[in-house]
Design a protein around this motif. Structure first.
Motif, mmCIF file in Angstrom:
data_model
loop_
_atom_site.group_PDB
_atom_site.id
_atom_site.type_symbol
_atom_site.label_atom_id
_atom_site.label_comp_id
_atom_site.label_asym_id
_atom_site.label_seq_id
_atom_site.Cartn_x
_atom_site.Cartn_y
_atom_site.Cartn_z
ATOM 1 N N GLY A 80 0.812 -0.948 -0.184
ATOM 2 C CA GLY A 80 -0.036 0.017 -0.087
ATOM 3 C C GLY A 80 0.897 1.252 0.308
ATOM 4 N N GLU A 81 0.372 2.393 0.683
ATOM 5 C CA GLU A 81 0.943 3.520 0.537
ATOM 6 C C GLU A 81 2.331 3.433 1.336
ATOM 7 O OE1 GLU A 81 -1.396 6.795 1.797
ATOM 8 O OE2 GLU A 81 -2.574 6.853 0.373
ATOM 9 N N LEU A 82 3.587 3.916 0.717
ATOM 10 C CA LEU A 82 4.787 3.964 1.270
ATOM 11 C C LEU A 82 5.060 5.210 2.020
ATOM 12 C CD1 LEU A 82 6.375 2.102 -1.710
ATOM 13 C CD2 LEU A 82 6.084 1.067 0.571
ATOM 14 N N PRO A 83 6.091 5.151 2.988
ATOM 15 C CA PRO A 83 6.442 6.519 3.742
ATOM 16 C C PRO A 83 6.599 7.698 2.760
ATOM 17 C CG PRO A 83 7.553 4.512 4.668
ATOM 18 C CD PRO A 83 7.159 4.094 3.357
ATOM 19 N N ARG A 84 6.340 8.986 3.160
ATOM 20 C CA ARG A 84 6.631 10.021 2.493
ATOM 21 C C ARG A 84 8.045 10.643 3.155
ATOM 22 N NH1 ARG A 84 1.579 13.713 0.864
ATOM 23 N NH2 ARG A 84 3.114 14.577 -0.418
ATOM 24 N N VAL A 85 9.124 10.669 2.574
ATOM 25 C CA VAL A 85 10.255 11.236 3.050
ATOM 26 C C VAL A 85 10.179 12.923 2.857
ATOM 27 C CG1 VAL A 85 12.782 11.219 3.038
ATOM 28 C CG2 VAL A 85 11.507 9.118 2.356
ATOM 29 N N THR A 86 9.733 13.152 1.848
ATOM 30 C CA THR A 86 9.596 14.804 1.450
ATOM 31 C C THR A 86 8.038 14.737 0.865
ATOM 32 O OG1 THR A 86 10.422 15.031 -0.666
ATOM 33 C CG2 THR A 86 12.079 14.847 0.986
ATOM 34 N N GLU A 87 7.678 16.168 0.808
ATOM 35 C CA GLU A 87 6.300 16.267 0.187
ATOM 36 C C GLU A 87 6.402 16.059 -1.391
ATOM 37 O OE1 GLU A 87 7.207 21.220 -0.930
ATOM 38 O OE2 GLU A 87 6.207 20.510 0.798
ATOM 39 N N ASN A 88 7.495 15.769 -1.876
ATOM 40 C CA ASN A 88 7.789 15.417 -3.264
ATOM 41 C C ASN A 88 7.809 14.061 -3.395
ATOM 42 O OD1 ASN A 88 7.693 17.979 -4.249
ATOM 43 N ND2 ASN A 88 9.637 18.477 -3.592
ATOM 44 N N THR A 89 7.943 13.186 -2.449
ATOM 45 C CA THR A 89 7.915 11.562 -2.540
ATOM 46 C C THR A 89 6.781 11.222 -3.250
ATOM 47 O OG1 THR A 89 9.255 11.701 -0.374
ATOM 48 C CG2 THR A 89 8.445 9.507 -1.305
ATOM 49 N N LEU A 90 6.996 10.298 -4.127
ATOM 50 C CA LEU A 90 5.969 9.369 -4.755
ATOM 51 C C LEU A 90 5.783 8.216 -3.889
ATOM 52 C CD1 LEU A 90 7.297 9.321 -8.458
ATOM 53 C CD2 LEU A 90 5.806 11.069 -7.244
ATOM 54 N N TYR A 91 4.652 8.038 -3.409
ATOM 55 C CA TYR A 91 4.377 7.097 -2.370
ATOM 56 C C TYR A 91 3.105 6.221 -2.571
ATOM 57 C CZ TYR A 91 0.730 10.172 -0.682
ATOM 58 O OH TYR A 91 -0.314 11.159 -0.592
ATOM 59 N N GLN A 92 2.350 6.464 -3.541
ATOM 60 C CA GLN A 92 1.193 5.785 -3.777
ATOM 61 C C GLN A 92 1.649 4.486 -4.909
ATOM 62 O OE1 GLN A 92 -1.536 8.922 -5.031
ATOM 63 N NE2 GLN A 92 -2.514 8.639 -3.124
ATOM 64 N N PRO A 93 1.124 3.291 -4.828
ATOM 65 C CA PRO A 93 1.635 2.434 -5.825
ATOM 66 C C PRO A 93 1.360 2.521 -7.283
ATOM 67 C CG PRO A 93 0.664 1.292 -3.628
ATOM 68 C CD PRO A 93 0.391 2.954 -3.442
#
Length: 274
Positions: free
Chosen positions: A178-191
């Protein structure tokens, strides 16, 4: 004397438990080494004990055993524990044994000379990228990554390159969480977004990190392949957004892809399908 009695003569009492205890002590000691390796500034006994979920007395006993063999040392002034020279030697022997590290070093130097930016080499370990080699930029403002440090596969240039070209079933397992951790506001985190990004990376031949791991930092990366065409490692060039704007990001990506292919061929690997 019966056969059973003959077999047990000379065996220490509770030998099974003793063996298990030795194994447990070994695992605990290795865990302490990992905590210390991730904290180059050193750790106090109390902090180590808390991290390892051990009693301070047990932690101290394990540290003393490691110290007697040269794996850890204690700083007298503050009493902090650090890894010692033998641990470094063992880690360094791993790097030397990996041909990809030794082979890549002159290419990393060349990338820095041609781009003026920091060049890196990383490999995959589970769902993270681990950095094994680096050639620093001569610029005053530059990106520096401590060797042995980790970054999420989905939120780093090296990691995204490794993720894009790993076997499809392995990638599916990682993204099935599922959704992965966001490291910054620009991180792509949705599968779904990441799957689209993986296809884009394979199409262009390199991965871009647009402030996804650190704000103000851009990075491009490409994979070095083994003889089966599978990712063995990935190299990258990274630097401040001010020096690597979008147009230069794509130019550097093409360069990094070419150098990664050179390393692949030198190692006897198979180039990615075009």
């Amino acid at each position: 004397m019966s056969d059973v009695k003959r077999r047990t003569v000379g065996r220490p009492a509770n030998s099974a438990k003793a063996g298990g205890g030795h194994s447990q002590s070994l695992v605990r000691g290795l865990n302490l080494l990992e905590y210390l390796a991730s904290s180059p500034e050193g750790l106090a006994l109390s902090a180590l004990a808390e991290m390892a979920d051990l009693a301070p007395s047990t932690t101290h006993r394990l540290l003393q055993a490691l110290q007697s063999q040269g794996f850890v040392t204690q700083e007298n002034e503050q009493g902090l524990w650090r890894i010692d020279v033998k641990t470094f030697r063992i880690g360094n022997s791993f790097l030397e044994a990996r041909d990809v590290v030794a082979t890549s070093r002159p290419f990393l130097r060349r990338l820095t000379a041609e781009t003026g930016e920091t060049a890196n080499l990383g490999i995959r370990d589970a769902d993270t990228a681990v950095f094994l080699a680096q050639h620093e930029s001569p610029q005053m403002m530059r990106m520096i990554t401590r060797l042995g440090s980790r970054a999420p596969l989905h939120a780093s240039g090296v990691g995204k390159a490794l993720l894009a070209w790993m076997p499809e079933d392995e990638r599916a397992k990682l993204l099935a969480k599922g959704e992965l951790p966001r490291v910054t506001e620009n991180t792509l985190y949705q599968p779904d977004t990441l799957l689209d990004e993986m296809q884009r990376i394979r199409d262009q031949g390199f991965a871009c990190d647009r402030e996804e791991h650190a704000i103000g930092l851009h990075c491009v990366a490409a994979c070095v392949n083994d003889e089966h065409g599978m990712p063995l490692a990935a190299i990258s060039v990274s630097g401040p957004v001010a020096r690597i704007p979008e147009v230069r990001l794509l130019e550097l990506g093409a360069l990094v892809r070419r150098v990664a292919d050179e390393i692949t061929l030198q190692l006897g690997g198979q180039l990615p399908a075009s």
